[in-house]
Design an enzyme around this catalytic site. Structure first.
Site, PDB file in Angstrom:
ATOM      1  N   GLU A  37      21.159  20.581  -0.712  1.00 53.44           N
ATOM      2  CA  GLU A  37      22.003  19.842  -1.651  1.00 53.44           C
ATOM      3  C   GLU A  37      21.398  19.833  -3.048  1.00 53.44           C
ATOM      4  O   GLU A  37      22.115  19.919  -4.051  1.00 53.44           O
ATOM      5  CB  GLU A  37      22.226  18.412  -1.152  1.00 53.44           C
ATOM      6  N   TYR A 120      25.858  11.251  -5.358  1.00 52.15           N
ATOM      7  CA  TYR A 120      26.395  12.375  -4.600  1.00 52.15           C
ATOM      8  C   TYR A 120      25.409  12.873  -3.546  1.00 52.15           C
ATOM      9  O   TYR A 120      25.776  13.076  -2.381  1.00 52.15           O
ATOM     10  CB  TYR A 120      26.792  13.547  -5.517  1.00 52.15           C
ATOM     11  N   ASP A 138      31.897  15.421  -5.545  1.00 52.92           N
ATOM     12  CA  ASP A 138      31.344  16.304  -6.563  1.00 52.92           C
ATOM     13  C   ASP A 138      32.500  16.919  -7.351  1.00 52.92           C
ATOM     14  O   ASP A 138      33.651  16.478  -7.238  1.00 52.92           O
ATOM     15  CB  ASP A 138      30.460  17.383  -5.925  1.00 52.92           C
TER      16      ASP A 138
END
Length: 343
Positions: A37, A120, A138
């Site tokens: 991520e 996020y 996102d």
């Protein structure tokens, strides 16, 4: 109004059958998923794959990464850009090692306290690994949801993101990790910024923008501020031994990275020699020009070959041999210059 159960079933059925194969989707290791991520922020999947594989080969555990020197870690990030991401990740991993015995916290309130973990990243990792019911919003999800609901709010505004998170909350009460990934996958492969593949969309019949013929008009996003352009002279300086002069940056941008000495294009040779405290013989015409584009600015660079007899430079400057270049962390722009000069 989107019918929650039908929409979610259609989306997840499509995702399970069509999701792209990615190495971080083949593991439940929270450290690996967290790393993916961080790498995927503002970077395309195909770019990330080789970096991800090389990184976990070199730092397979949280303990090994926490014990690694920053210079070594930066080397495995070289070329990905946005280096504050890996610095923050490195610091956060050290904290996990020291405060949580090397185990990534499974509590979102604890995880989001780690350095560099924003809303996020917290939502993505906590939902994918531990199935916490948190919507991960996102850029892909902002675009997809604005079209699905035909929402005219400016997606660049924080309030819009907050509103979307609230609207998506009912959808992540179960299967949150799969739902979040499915929404991102839809945005990355079908509901793209341009040339949207509506004919292939698994949730087309739920999309209000499609029904109203407004897909191309959404999402609403304010125009970006024009990027700043800076003109630089870059000196590729060598000595009698064929060594190259480099310096280490001490700035917010690319902090700690090595570069060939850069100067404002309007600086005179006198100014440059004062900075270097040396007599520099600079080639009158540049060898070539190049540019490097950041999200907020562009560097236009003229590359000059130069020479000096001075042997002793103090930090942040130092001489290196060509073969030593790969032992230091250089930005993509500097590596491109090195390769061009030595091709």
């Amino acid at each position: 109004m989107i019918e929650k159960n039908e929409f979610k079933d259609d989306l997840l059925n499509w995702f399970h059958e069509n999701k792209r194969q990615m190495p971080w989707r083949e593991t439940n290791n929270p450290y690996y998923i967290w790393l993916s991520e961080v790498m995927l922020q503002q970077t395309q999947v195909n770019t990330v794959r080789p970096y991800y594989n090389a990184f976990i080969d070199r730092f397979p555990t949280i303990q090994e990464l926490s014990n690694a020197k920053e210079e070594d870690v930066l080397k495995y990030w070289e070329g990905l850009g946005y280096y504050s991401r890996v610095r923050n990740f490195h610091e956060a991993v050290k904290e996990v090692q020291n405060e949580y015995n090397g185990i990534v916290p499974d509590n979102p309130d604890e995880f989001k306290k780690l350095k560099g973990v924003g809303p996020y990243t917290n939502a993505a990792v906590m939902s994918i690994v531990y199935n916490h019911p948190i919507p991960a919003v996102d850029g892909n999800v902002l675009r997809v949801w604005s079209r699905l609901t035909c929402n005219q709010q400016d997606i660049a505004l924080p309030k819009t993101k907050k509103d979307f998170e609230e609207e998506l909350q009912p959808f992540v009460k179960t299967e949150s990790g799969d739902f979040n990934q499915a929404m991102m996958e839809l945005g990355a492969t079908i509901c793209t910024p341009k040339k949207t593949l509506c004919i292939m969309c698994p949730v087309q019949n739920h999309c209000l923008a499609f029904a109203k013929g407004q897909v191309s008009e959404l999402p609403v996003k304010k125009k970006k501020v024009k990027k700043k352009t800076i003109e630089y002279s870059v000196l590729y300086i060598t000595n009698n031994d064929g060594e190259i002069l480099v310096r280490q940056r001490d700035t917010k941008l690319l902090n700690g990275m090595w570069e060939f000495p850069m100067f404002d294009a309007e600086d005179s040779i006198h100014t440059i020699e004062e900075e270097l405290e040396a007599v520099i013989d600079v080639q009158q015409e540049p060898m070539f020009t190049t540019k490097h584009i950041f999200t907020h600015m562009t560097w236009n660079m003229k590359i000059y070959r130069a020479y000096t007899q001075k042997n002793n430079f103090e930090h942040p400057y130092k001489w290196i041999k060509k073969d030593d270049k790969d032992s230091l962390s250089f930005s993509t722009s500097m590596t491109k210059i090195f390769n061009k000069v030595n091709e």
